[in-house]
Design a protein around this motif. Structure first.
Motif, short mmCIF file in Angstrom:
data_model
loop_
_atom_site.label_atom_id
_atom_site.label_comp_id
_atom_site.label_asym_id
_atom_site.label_seq_id
_atom_site.Cartn_x
_atom_site.Cartn_y
_atom_site.Cartn_z
N ASP A 35 20.80 18.25 34.48
CA ASP A 35 21.29 16.95 34.01
C ASP A 35 20.61 15.79 34.72
OD1 ASP A 35 22.94 18.11 32.15
OD2 ASP A 35 24.78 17.88 33.32
N LYS A 36 20.40 15.90 36.03
CA LYS A 36 19.72 14.84 36.78
C LYS A 36 18.26 14.72 36.34
CE LYS A 36 19.26 11.74 40.03
NZ LYS A 36 19.95 10.46 39.94
N ILE A 37 17.60 15.85 36.15
CA ILE A 37 16.21 15.84 35.71
C ILE A 37 16.11 15.18 34.34
CG2 ILE A 37 14.23 17.29 35.06
CD1 ILE A 37 15.32 19.31 37.22
N LEU A 38 16.99 15.54 33.44
CA LEU A 38 16.98 14.94 32.09
C LEU A 38 17.25 13.44 32.14
CD1 LEU A 38 18.91 17.71 30.12
CD2 LEU A 38 16.44 17.23 30.06
N LYS A 39 18.16 13.05 33.00
CA LYS A 39 18.46 11.61 33.16
C LYS A 39 17.21 10.86 33.61
CE LYS A 39 21.46 8.38 35.55
NZ LYS A 39 22.47 8.17 36.57
N LYS A 40 16.48 11.44 34.57
CA LYS A 40 15.26 10.80 35.07
C LYS A 40 14.18 10.75 34.00
CE LYS A 40 14.48 9.15 38.28
NZ LYS A 40 14.62 7.73 38.64
N VAL A 41 14.02 11.81 33.21
CA VAL A 41 13.04 11.80 32.12
C VAL A 41 13.37 10.67 31.15
CG1 VAL A 41 12.18 13.06 30.10
CG2 VAL A 41 12.39 14.24 32.30
N GLY A 42 14.64 10.55 30.79
CA GLY A 42 15.05 9.48 29.88
C GLY A 42 14.82 8.09 30.47
N GLU A 47 11.33 3.22 30.72
CA GLU A 47 10.50 2.31 31.51
C GLU A 47 9.07 2.24 30.98
OE1 GLU A 47 11.08 3.42 35.60
OE2 GLU A 47 13.18 2.81 35.55
N VAL A 48 8.56 3.34 30.42
CA VAL A 48 7.24 3.32 29.79
C VAL A 48 7.25 2.38 28.59
CG1 VAL A 48 5.60 4.69 28.41
CG2 VAL A 48 6.45 5.58 30.58
N VAL A 49 8.30 2.46 27.78
CA VAL A 49 8.41 1.59 26.60
C VAL A 49 8.44 0.13 27.03
CG1 VAL A 49 9.93 0.95 24.69
CG2 VAL A 49 9.54 3.37 25.20
N ILE A 50 9.24 -0.18 28.03
CA ILE A 50 9.35 -1.56 28.51
C ILE A 50 8.01 -2.03 29.08
CG2 ILE A 50 10.42 -3.05 30.25
CD1 ILE A 50 12.97 -1.25 29.84
N ALA A 51 7.37 -1.18 29.86
CA ALA A 51 6.07 -1.54 30.46
C ALA A 51 5.03 -1.79 29.38
CB ALA A 51 5.60 -0.44 31.41
N ALA A 52 5.07 -1.02 28.32
CA ALA A 52 4.10 -1.19 27.24
C ALA A 52 4.28 -2.53 26.53
CB ALA A 52 4.22 -0.05 26.23
N LYS A 53 5.47 -3.07 26.56
CA LYS A 53 5.74 -4.36 25.95
C LYS A 53 5.35 -5.52 26.86
CE LYS A 53 8.03 -4.93 22.59
NZ LYS A 53 7.61 -5.32 21.27
N ASN A 54 5.16 -5.24 28.13
CA ASN A 54 4.80 -6.29 29.09
C ASN A 54 3.28 -6.45 29.16
OD1 ASN A 54 7.49 -6.76 29.66
ND2 ASN A 54 7.53 -5.34 31.39
N GLU A 55 2.85 -7.45 29.89
CA GLU A 55 1.44 -7.81 29.95
C GLU A 55 0.63 -7.06 31.00
OE1 GLU A 55 -0.08 -9.95 27.80
OE2 GLU A 55 1.84 -9.99 26.74
N ASP A 56 1.30 -6.47 32.00
CA ASP A 56 0.60 -5.89 33.14
C ASP A 56 0.23 -4.43 32.87
OD1 ASP A 56 -0.33 -5.06 35.59
OD2 ASP A 56 1.55 -5.41 36.68
N GLU A 59 1.51 -1.78 35.39
CA GLU A 59 2.91 -1.36 35.24
C GLU A 59 2.99 -0.16 34.29
OE1 GLU A 59 7.25 -3.11 33.81
OE2 GLU A 59 5.47 -4.34 33.53
N LEU A 60 2.25 -0.21 33.19
CA LEU A 60 2.25 0.90 32.24
C LEU A 60 1.64 2.15 32.87
CD1 LEU A 60 2.79 2.09 29.47
CD2 LEU A 60 0.65 1.06 28.68
N ILE A 61 0.60 1.99 33.65
CA ILE A 61 -0.01 3.14 34.34
C ILE A 61 1.00 3.77 35.30
CG2 ILE A 61 -1.77 3.77 36.05
CD1 ILE A 61 -3.52 1.52 34.71
N TYR A 62 1.66 2.95 36.08
CA TYR A 62 2.64 3.42 37.05
C TYR A 62 3.78 4.18 36.37
CZ TYR A 62 6.04 3.27 40.87
OH TYR A 62 6.95 3.61 41.83
N GLU A 63 4.33 3.57 35.32
CA GLU A 63 5.47 4.19 34.63
C GLU A 63 5.07 5.45 33.88
OE1 GLU A 63 8.31 3.42 35.52
OE2 GLU A 63 8.10 1.38 36.27
#
Length: 108
Positions: A35-42, A47-56, A59-63
């Motif tokens: 359950d914890k692993i699944l929560k982290k994957v989600g 965070e990848v989706v949010i980073a992709a919408k941002n300009e940096d 940030e996308l590489i990190y996420e």
């Protein structure tokens, strides 16, 4: 620092599962369970989706690195070999896919 492949990282994660190291974040995830692993994957996928919408782009590489790591932990937890993912991807190579073959996504 030497470049590390996803397969090498997966092997390190599997080793950590077999031979726990005190204070290891990877072992923390295994100890907390699926359950914890699944929560982290989600969380990381979001965070990848949010980073992709941002300009940096950094940030996308990190996420993206975070989500890939957590996916590898999930695969190790479920005892799915990394090679199975490679084989699945290889089986898709050269396969023609048309957008008409897939249902339209309308609920975003």
């Amino acid at each position: 620092m030497a470049q590390q492949t996803l397969n090498e990282l997966y092997e390190i994660i599997k080793n950590r599962k077999a031979q726990p190291k005190e204070g290891s974040y990877t072992n923390y995830l295994f100890d907390k369970g699926l359950d914890k692993i699944l929560k982290k994957v989600g969380e990381e996928a979001t965070e990848v989706v949010i980073a992709a919408k941002n300009e940096d782009p950094q940030e996308l590489i990190y996420e993206t690195a975070d989500v890939l790591y957590h996916l590898l932990v999930l695969l190790a937890e479920k005892n799915i070999p990394y090679e199975a993912i490679e084989a699945e991807l290889a089986s898709r190579e050269g396969v023609v896919s048309k957008t008409t073959d897939r249902p339209e996504i309308t609920n975003l």
